[in-house]
Design an enzyme around this catalytic site. Structure first.
Site, PDB file in Angstrom:
ATOM      1  N   GLU A   1       0.923  -1.099   0.052  1.00 40.64           N
ATOM      2  CA  GLU A   1       0.187   0.056  -0.186  1.00 40.64           C
ATOM      3  C   GLU A   1       0.909   1.057   0.130  1.00 40.64           C
ATOM      4  OE1 GLU A   1      -2.928  -0.097   2.976  1.00 40.64           O
ATOM      5  OE2 GLU A   1      -4.330  -1.422   2.036  1.00 40.64           O
TER       6      GLU A   1
ATOM      7  N   GLU B   1      -6.619  -7.918  -0.194  1.00 39.50           N
ATOM      8  CA  GLU B   1      -7.192  -7.987   1.108  1.00 39.50           C
ATOM      9  C   GLU B   1      -8.560  -7.537   1.021  1.00 39.50           C
ATOM     10  OE1 GLU B   1      -4.913  -5.103   3.516  1.00 39.50           O
ATOM     11  OE2 GLU B   1      -2.917  -5.542   2.773  1.00 39.50           O
TER      12      GLU B   1
HETATM   13  C1  GAL Z   1      -4.379  -2.195   4.802  1.00 38.04           C
HETATM   14  C2  GAL Z   1      -2.877  -2.793   5.104  1.00 38.04           C
HETATM   15  C3  GAL Z   1      -3.086  -3.932   6.089  1.00 38.04           C
HETATM   16  C4  GAL Z   1      -3.884  -3.931   7.336  1.00 38.04           C
HETATM   17  C5  GAL Z   1      -4.962  -3.605   6.935  1.00 38.04           C
HETATM   18  C6  GAL Z   1      -6.136  -3.451   8.153  1.00 38.04           C
HETATM   19  O1  GAL Z   1      -4.558  -1.086   4.780  1.00 38.04           O
HETATM   20  O2  GAL Z   1      -2.316  -3.207   3.821  1.00 38.04           O
HETATM   21  O3  GAL Z   1      -1.527  -4.336   6.372  1.00 38.04           O
HETATM   22  O4  GAL Z   1      -3.315  -2.967   7.925  1.00 38.04           O
HETATM   23  O5  GAL Z   1      -5.187  -2.470   6.169  1.00 38.04           O
HETATM   24  O6  GAL Z   1      -7.147  -3.399   7.619  1.00 38.04           O
END
Ligand code: GAL
Length: 653
Positions: free
Chosen positions: A142, A313
């Site tokens: 990110e 994610e």
């Molecule tokens: C994303 C990040 C992850 C984790 C996640 C939590 O922004 O890539 O490492 O922090 O959020 O929601």
């Protein structure tokens, strides 16, 4: 259409890895992303590498035929490195270095950090390049997260001055482009130029825009540094980066050119809670997410890397970082996943396998509880795996959408730098246009201003202050309707008002000029009249000088919608204000009809998306909805009765 998960072997006893891998495979998961924050375990002291644990973690996953997505650990430079080389730290606008103790504390312009990056990525790529279990590499994590694209370090300033010298050649050219005669801001040489921060009042907008462009290019070149190394040691492997939701700090289209796959991280409930949307909307959709939010990003990221994209994610339950963190409706994780596949995702991967009992994200759910018991989303993933196995052969490849919506990161920066009204936001206006099209059941590709548009049946350019000549030529050559939105063509490359007045070069498409703009108070609306019905317009009103007749005007007679041409349905439209949603939908419906596109009448909160011969429907409401004429269809999934947060898919005749 594959499932994945984010896993942190370094967080758990090694004795658990084999069982975790076996459970992943049993759940139907095929991809596992690991290692993106593991630098302190890979290299606990400078040049003392500990690969053995990572070798064994990869082997444990490979033993169950799981495919590894290997992250480079550069989002988290370890303490020994920060102490040895504090110049790698990013610096905030107040001149303070960012401290160690969370993540993303490095500056993209730091030469030392770039060499440390090359060092760690090379070591990693040497070891795992060509490994049969490594199916893809993720660069960093990110970029820009926690607002870290822009840094005001000495290293950034040095690189910015070189960038300016390269761009302008002479300092006189820079002074002219920026209009530095204003307020005696002229410079005698490039080394006199500072970063645009800590000025008494706003810094010159052209200076700020160039700084944003420079910072954006720094992110892209930093990513390219990593990608080049990985390709050298692992030719032909897929390289992916996980972008964020509604993050516009750098040009993702530009960076995406150096990736094989653009991924993004989808947290629908957290995003809604953190968004600008009003409280009643947040309440109505608090367990489902806003109906267009995930879709917007699916359609955006599909355009960032030649069509190949993933969700890296996916939110599985409550997150830890929004103002309020409710749980998704039962079934919602499945629905989000199917919506991503409907939009063409190759992989949807959940964050994370197991909730961490320690540190910053201990309140963030996963597919499992910290003790290893299943959390609610695990059952939905299991169901999905079964459905994918059964339905996937019948689901055809994604198709090109009918509507192109032109989106520019630079436009966001320009209107952020000089919004000319507290309630004007380029991003929200683009989103409003996107929602209006989606409410009509249309499929949309969100594309960069550089993309060829010849295959689309309707083109929407919501807001593009700088209209590049190639895009103007492309639009002029189209035989389909085009909608140009307010503020398009209103600036030159150097952030000046064009000599011919806005919309600048777009006047070749439609003969009108903007002679004045007004930003409206948030508590004021203009009344618009269309077909005898009154509507409201918000935020922005342009005064249009033209001989064209107005298609729509304010109650005081000021024209706000003009159309020109129209032979073969190829009219060019200009919209000079921000209509309320109902009216915007009406305008879009009119233009879609010109394009010969069939539109749908959908219940509020219901959205459609097509993959060739299969139509998907998604109910974002917290109540059930029945689809009109839904009986008698050949359903692959669900039925005409959509449960709260539910979905259906059917074969088109
Ligand atoms: C994303 C990040 C992850 C984790 C996640 C939590 O922004 O890539 O490492 O922090 O959020 O929601």
């Amino acid at each position: 259409m594959k499932l994945g998960v984010c896993y942190y072997p370094e967080h758990w006893p090694e004795s658990q890895w084999a069982a975790d891998a076996a459970q992943m495979a049993a759940l139907g998961i095929e991809y596992v992303r690991i290692a993106e924050f593991a630098w302190s375990r890979i290299e606990p002291r400078r040049d003392h590498f500990n690969w053995q644990w990572l070798d064994r973690a990869i082997a444990a996953l490979a033993a169950h035929d799981l495919k590894v997505v290997l992250g480079t650990p550069t989002a988290t430079p370890p303490k020994w490195l920060v102490d040895a080389a504090p110049e790698i730290l990013a610096v905030d606008a107040g001149g303070r270095p960012r401290r160690f103790g969370s993540r993303r504390h490095y500056c993209f312009s730091s030469r030392r950090y770039r060499s440390e990056t090359s060092r760690i990525v090379t070591h990693m790529a040497e070891r795992y390049g060509g490994h049969r279990a490594v199916a893809a590499w993720q660069t960093d994590n990110e970029y820009g997260c926690h607002d870290t694209t822009v840094s005001y370090s000495a290293e950034a300033l040095r690189a910015f001055r070189l960038w300016l010298a390269d761009k302008y050649g002479t300092v006189e050219a820079l002074n002219r482009a920026w209009g530095n005669v204003f307020w005696s801001m002229e410079y005698g040489c490039f080394d006199e130029v500072d970063a645009p921060c800590a000025t008494v009042t706003e810094a010159n907008p052209a200076h700020r825009l160039d700084y944003r462009r420079f910072c954006s290019e720094q992110v892209a070149s930093y990513n390219r540094l990593q990608a080049d190394i990985i390709r050298r040691y692992h030719p032909g492997v897929d390289i992916v980066h996980n972008f964020m939701g509604f993050y516009t700090g750098f040009d993702h289209h530009r960076l995406g050119r150096d990736l094989d796959i653009a991924a993004w991280d989808s947290y629908p409930l957290g995003f809604l809670e953190q968004s600008w949307l009003p409280d009643p909307v947040k309440r109505d959709f608090m367990r489902q997410g806003h109906p267009d939010f995930a879709a917007f990003h699916h359609d955006l990221y599909r355009g960032c890397s030649a069509g190949r994209w993933w969700v890296m994610e996916q939110q599985p339950g409550p997150v830890n970082w929004a103002a309020n963190n409710p749980a998704p409706l039962p079934g919602m994780v499945r629905t989000w996943t199917w919506e991503a596949f409907a939009h063409g995702a190759e992989v949807v991967s959940y964050f994370r396998w197991r909730q961490a009992p320690f540190a910053q994200e201990q309140m963030h759910s996963g597919l499992h509880l910290p003790n290893g018991d299943r959390d609610t989303a695990a059952a939905e993933v299991e169901q999905l795996a079964g459905e994918l196995a059964a339905a996937a052969p019948a689901v055809p490849a994604p198709r090109r959408s009918d509507v192109a919506l032109v989106y520019s990161y630079e436009a966001e920066w320009m209107l952020d730098i000089q919004p000319q009204g507290q309630s004007f936001s380029a991003g929200r206006w683009v989103y409003a246009c996107y929602s209006a099209l989606r409410e009509l059941g249309l499929d949309i590709d969100i594309v960069s201003p550089q993309q060829a548009l010849g295959d689309y049946r309707m083109v929407v350019v919501p807001c593009l202050p700088l209209a590049p000549p190639a895009l103007v030529a492309e639009l002029a050559g189209l035989a389909v309707p085009v909608l140009l939105g307010m503020r398009s063509g209103s600036k030159t490359e150097s952030f000046q008002i064009p000599a011919e007045l806005p919309p600048g070069p777009l006047q070749t498409l439609i003969p009108l000029r903007i002679t004045r703009v007004e930003s409206l108070r948030p508590d004021h609306c203009e009344t618009l009249v269309l077909d005898g019905v009154s509507y409201r317009a918000h935020h922005w009103l342009e005064w249009v000088d033209t001989r064209l007749p107005a298609q729509m005007a304010t109650a005081t007679g000021r024209g706000v919608w003009y159309s020109h041409g129209g032979e073969n349905g190829a009219a060019v439209h200009y919209l000079a204000t921000w209509p309320e949603p109902l009216l915007l939908r009406k305008v879009m419906r009119h233009i879609a009809a010109q394009a010969g596109l069939a539109v749908a009448e959908l219940p509020a909160g219901v959205r459609l998306r097509r993959r060739a011969g299969v139509q998907f429907a998604f109910n974002y409401n917290a109540h059930p909805v029945s689809l009109a004429q839904g009986e008698g269809r050949d359903y692959l999934l669900g039925s005409a009765d959509l449960p709260p947060g539910g979905m259906a898919a059917w074969q088109l005749p």
